[in-house]
Design a protein around this motif. Structure first.
Motif, PDB file in Angstrom:
ATOM      1  N   PHE A 246       0.844  -1.250   0.135  1.00  0.00           N
ATOM      2  CA  PHE A 246       0.159   0.023   0.031  1.00  0.00           C
ATOM      3  C   PHE A 246       1.002   1.440  -0.032  1.00  0.00           C
ATOM      4  O   PHE A 246       0.606   2.101  -0.827  1.00  0.00           O
ATOM      5  N   ASP A 247       1.938   1.334   0.748  1.00  0.00           N
ATOM      6  CA  ASP A 247       2.872   2.537   0.838  1.00  0.00           C
ATOM      7  C   ASP A 247       3.558   2.522  -0.424  1.00  0.00           C
ATOM      8  O   ASP A 247       3.702   3.552  -0.933  1.00  0.00           O
ATOM      9  N   ALA A 248       3.798   1.639  -1.126  1.00  0.00           N
ATOM     10  CA  ALA A 248       4.653   1.482  -2.358  1.00  0.00           C
ATOM     11  C   ALA A 248       3.826   2.191  -3.346  1.00  0.00           C
ATOM     12  O   ALA A 248       4.181   3.163  -4.229  1.00  0.00           O
ATOM     13  N   TYR A 249       2.455   1.470  -3.404  1.00  0.00           N
ATOM     14  CA  TYR A 249       1.471   2.222  -4.355  1.00  0.00           C
ATOM     15  C   TYR A 249       1.104   3.690  -4.182  1.00  0.00           C
ATOM     16  O   TYR A 249       1.141   4.616  -5.060  1.00  0.00           O
ATOM     17  N   THR A 250       1.108   4.170  -2.995  1.00  0.00           N
ATOM     18  CA  THR A 250       0.703   5.626  -2.467  1.00  0.00           C
ATOM     19  C   THR A 250       1.891   6.137  -2.978  1.00  0.00           C
ATOM     20  O   THR A 250       1.830   7.274  -3.754  1.00  0.00           O
ATOM     21  N   GLN A 251       3.071   6.041  -2.784  1.00  0.00           N
ATOM     22  CA  GLN A 251       4.416   6.676  -3.329  1.00  0.00           C
ATOM     23  C   GLN A 251       4.300   6.582  -4.794  1.00  0.00           C
ATOM     24  O   GLN A 251       4.873   7.824  -5.192  1.00  0.00           O
ATOM     25  N   MET A 252       4.102   5.582  -5.397  1.00  0.00           N
ATOM     26  CA  MET A 252       4.278   5.468  -6.848  1.00  0.00           C
ATOM     27  C   MET A 252       3.270   6.621  -7.575  1.00  0.00           C
ATOM     28  O   MET A 252       3.468   7.349  -8.365  1.00  0.00           O
ATOM     29  N   LEU A 253       2.062   6.503  -6.855  1.00  0.00           N
ATOM     30  CA  LEU A 253       0.933   7.422  -7.318  1.00  0.00           C
ATOM     31  C   LEU A 253       1.135   8.788  -7.108  1.00  0.00           C
ATOM     32  O   LEU A 253       1.206   9.722  -8.122  1.00  0.00           O
ATOM     33  N   ARG A 254       1.862   9.010  -5.760  1.00  0.00           N
ATOM     34  CA  ARG A 254       2.497  10.703  -5.739  1.00  0.00           C
ATOM     35  C   ARG A 254       3.210  11.038  -6.712  1.00  0.00           C
ATOM     36  O   ARG A 254       3.292  12.089  -7.421  1.00  0.00           O
ATOM     37  N   ASP A 255       4.004   9.831  -6.805  1.00  0.00           N
ATOM     38  CA  ASP A 255       5.437  10.226  -7.713  1.00  0.00           C
ATOM     39  C   ASP A 255       4.715  10.538  -9.457  1.00  0.00           C
ATOM     40  O   ASP A 255       5.368  11.465 -10.127  1.00  0.00           O
ATOM     41  N   LEU A 256       3.950   9.747  -9.786  1.00  0.00           N
ATOM     42  CA  LEU A 256       3.147   9.801 -11.050  1.00  0.00           C
ATOM     43  C   LEU A 256       2.405  11.095 -11.203  1.00  0.00           C
ATOM     44  O   LEU A 256       2.732  11.778 -12.042  1.00  0.00           O
ATOM     45  N   LYS A 257       1.932  11.629 -10.280  1.00  0.00           N
ATOM     46  CA  LYS A 257       1.033  12.652 -10.006  1.00  0.00           C
ATOM     47  C   LYS A 257       1.922  13.699 -10.348  1.00  0.00           C
ATOM     48  O   LYS A 257       1.902  14.832 -11.225  1.00  0.00           O
ATOM     49  N   ASP A 258       3.073  13.861  -9.460  1.00  0.00           N
ATOM     50  CA  ASP A 258       4.074  15.036  -9.406  1.00  0.00           C
ATOM     51  C   ASP A 258       4.673  14.969 -10.930  1.00  0.00           C
ATOM     52  O   ASP A 258       4.924  16.174 -11.213  1.00  0.00           O
ATOM     53  N   LYS A 259       4.990  13.792 -11.575  1.00  0.00           N
ATOM     54  CA  LYS A 259       5.696  13.759 -12.688  1.00  0.00           C
ATOM     55  C   LYS A 259       4.659  14.363 -13.905  1.00  0.00           C
ATOM     56  O   LYS A 259       5.105  14.961 -14.569  1.00  0.00           O
ATOM     57  N   GLY A 260       3.481  13.932 -13.865  1.00  0.00           N
ATOM     58  CA  GLY A 260       2.554  14.469 -14.655  1.00  0.00           C
ATOM     59  C   GLY A 260       2.338  15.937 -14.763  1.00  0.00           C
ATOM     60  O   GLY A 260       1.925  16.536 -15.481  1.00  0.00           O
ATOM     61  N   GLU A 261       2.276  16.480 -13.200  1.00  0.00           N
ATOM     62  CA  GLU A 261       2.080  17.984 -13.207  1.00  0.00           C
ATOM     63  C   GLU A 261       3.271  18.579 -13.778  1.00  0.00           C
ATOM     64  O   GLU A 261       3.115  19.609 -14.289  1.00  0.00           O
ATOM     65  N   LEU A 262       4.640  17.991 -13.463  1.00  0.00           N
ATOM     66  CA  LEU A 262       5.694  18.561 -13.846  1.00  0.00           C
ATOM     67  C   LEU A 262       5.738  18.493 -15.579  1.00  0.00           C
ATOM     68  O   LEU A 262       6.197  19.751 -16.259  1.00  0.00           O
ATOM     69  N   GLU A 263       5.445  17.532 -16.316  1.00  0.00           N
ATOM     70  CA  GLU A 263       5.255  17.431 -17.442  1.00  0.00           C
ATOM     71  C   GLU A 263       4.342  18.434 -18.142  1.00  0.00           C
ATOM     72  O   GLU A 263       4.404  19.012 -19.207  1.00  0.00           O
ATOM     73  N   LYS A 264       3.142  18.583 -17.649  1.00  0.00           N
ATOM     74  CA  LYS A 264       2.326  19.684 -17.669  1.00  0.00           C
ATOM     75  C   LYS A 264       2.800  20.989 -17.814  1.00  0.00           C
ATOM     76  O   LYS A 264       2.554  21.719 -18.574  1.00  0.00           O
TER      77      LYS A 264
END
Length: 485
Positions: A246-264
């Motif tokens: 669960f922790d790994a998924y939450t961290q992965m989702l947070r990183d993906l959102k940050d990456k998506g926001e950065l790409e945007k």
């Protein structure tokens, strides 16, 4: 088998757990039943040995004196006690044969008359007679004939000097069946109670274990289409492998959102930079002939004796060209200009400039300026940023609306925050908000926020727009201190 293995863990874990519990319960019950059967059989043998020893001891004197009646009484007594329930060893019959294997005395004389050869009683007794013949005449033995309904316990009636005969105790094989049935019934009842407790608990715990995995799988399946909702942290609070997953998924989702926001942000920055270059190029091309036309009009006004109507027309053309010049000038943003450092009074001057416009709409401006000393940032550009944000907020709110301004220093950055309760913007509108000639601009040419964006980025800062939970749009500018002087 494959359809079962393809089931969701929501069902597979409880089903497999329940199956294991049932198999374990059946295996334990079967083992206990077998042990109970063996113990009952052992008890029967021990009781037969005890009764046989007692009977042959009392039979020896009677047979030694040929007291057949006494011998009959002795072997009939256990049968009678078994009938009235006082003897736990239920022997069906007891008989005594002599050395020639002839019946001496029987508890049931009609079925085994005296002096009848044992072999003539029945084929089963004939086989038993052969087994007795092979015995040494000294030791006792339990004889279990194949396909027979009876157990036979055989013990010699003898002393050191004389062998008078053989005592045969006959037990039906179902003699301990009622007791065995009761034991099995109690065992099955206890097993049923245990299963009634364990199976629901297993189902609950299986669901409890599988539900987080099911929800995690569903969330991961949504990632390719949209950002999934966050998992409830109370869904699984333990720190085992599932908790770490669960922790790994939450961290992965947070990183993906940050990456998506950065790409945007990168895409938006690249788009705005390209627009800026295009606008600047067009502005330069327009500025050259525009300056010539304004110079020609100024010369014409100074050296012309045209009539009043002509001069009025010339003045109209001059005002139009001046407006074009102002618009083109807004497209030519140059941050690296010489300017003094920003002072707290510069910020307060902006409030003074905006207040008359705010009064016309009866707006309430919440003003908080925490600057108490000069800041090494170009005063002209920072003032322009603040003025543009405030003008945008004043234009966005309705009559008697609210604008909140917060200015301060944090983490070696100057932060300017302007919030208003005007029309809420969608994510699509926010994405195009800082483009030149934005269609969202009301009452202007749509260059204010564009100029703000250009100045902020040329100063090495960032500008963001967020929808607040209290129905406000908040513009936040962060500029590193000392980057440009």
């Amino acid at each position: 088998m494959k359809p079962i293995l393809d089931l969701s863990f929501r069902y597979k874990i409880p089903l497999w757990g329940g199956l294991l519990i049932i198999i374990t319960a059946l295996a334990v019950s079967f083992t206990l039943i077998i042990n109970s059967y063996d113990e009952l059989k052992e008890d029967l043998l021990i009781n037969s040995e005890t009764m046989g020893y007692s009977l042959k001891t009392t039979l020896f004197p009677a047979m030694l004196h040929d007291d057949i009646w006494r011998a009959y009484e002795i072997i009939s007594a256990p049968i009678n006690r078994a009938i009235d329930g006082s003897n736990p060893v239920n022997a069906e019959t007891i008989l005594v044969v002599d050395s020639a294997l002839r019946v001496v005395v029987s508890a049931h004389p009609k079925s085994a008359p005296m002096l009848t050869e044992m072999r003539h009683l029945s084929p089963e007794y004939a086989v038993l007679a052969d087994r007795i013949t092979r015995m040494d005449g000294r030791s006792s033995q339990e004889i279990n004939l194949p396909e027979s309904k009876y157990y036979y316990y055989v013990t010699p009636i003898s002393s050191e000097n004389a062998h008078l005969g053989t005592l045969i105790i006959v037990h039906p094989k179902d003699v301990f069946l009622p007791r065995f049935t009761r034991i099995v019934g109690r065992g099955l009842s206890v097993g049923a109670i245990i299963l009634a407790i364990l199976l629901p608990f297993n189902w609950y715990w299986g669901q409890r274990m599988a539900l987080p995995l099911v929800m995690l799988t569903a969330r991961m399946g949504e990632i390719s289409r949209k950002w999934p909702a966050d998992l409830d942290p109370e869904l699984y609070v333990y720190r085992d492998e599932i908790g770490k997953l669960f922790d790994a998924y939450t961290q992965m989702l947070r990183d993906l959102k940050d990456k998506g926001e950065l790409e945007k942000q990168m895409v938006q920055s690249e788009r705005l930079a390209a627009l800026g270059q295009l606008a600047a190029g067009i502005a330069h091309e327009i500025n050259n002939p525009l300056s010539g036309m304004l110079t020609a009009i100024d010369t014409l006004k100074c050296h012309s004796d045209a009539d009043q109507r002509t001069m009025k027309t010339i003045a109209l053309i001059e005002r139009g060209l001046t407006q074009i010049k102002d618009t083109v000038g807004a497209l030519l943003v140059e941050a690296k200009i010489k300017s003094r450092s920003l002072t707290p009074q510069d910020i307060e001057d902006v409030l003074t400039l905006i207040t008359p416009m705010a009064r016309k709409k009866a707006l309430h401006i919440g003003w908080h300026n925490s600057l108490d000393e000069d800041v090494p940032l170009p005063a002209t550009l920072v003032r322009q940023i603040l003025i543009n944000l405030l003008l945008n907020a004043v234009q966005a709110v309705a009559q008697q609306g609210e604008v909140a301004v917060d200015i301060g220093i944090a983490d070696s950055q100057m932060r300017i925050s302007v919030a208003n309760d005007g029309k809420m913007l969608s994510a699509e509108q926010i994405a195009h908000l800082f483009e030149p000639f934005s269609p969202l601009s009301e009452g202007g040419h749509g260059l204010g926020l564009w100029v703000t964006y250009q100045i902020v980025h040329q100063l090495g800062g960032q500008v963001t727009v967020k929808r607040e939970s209290n129905n406000q749009m908040r513009f936040t500018v962060s500029i590193p201190i000392g980057g440009v002087a």
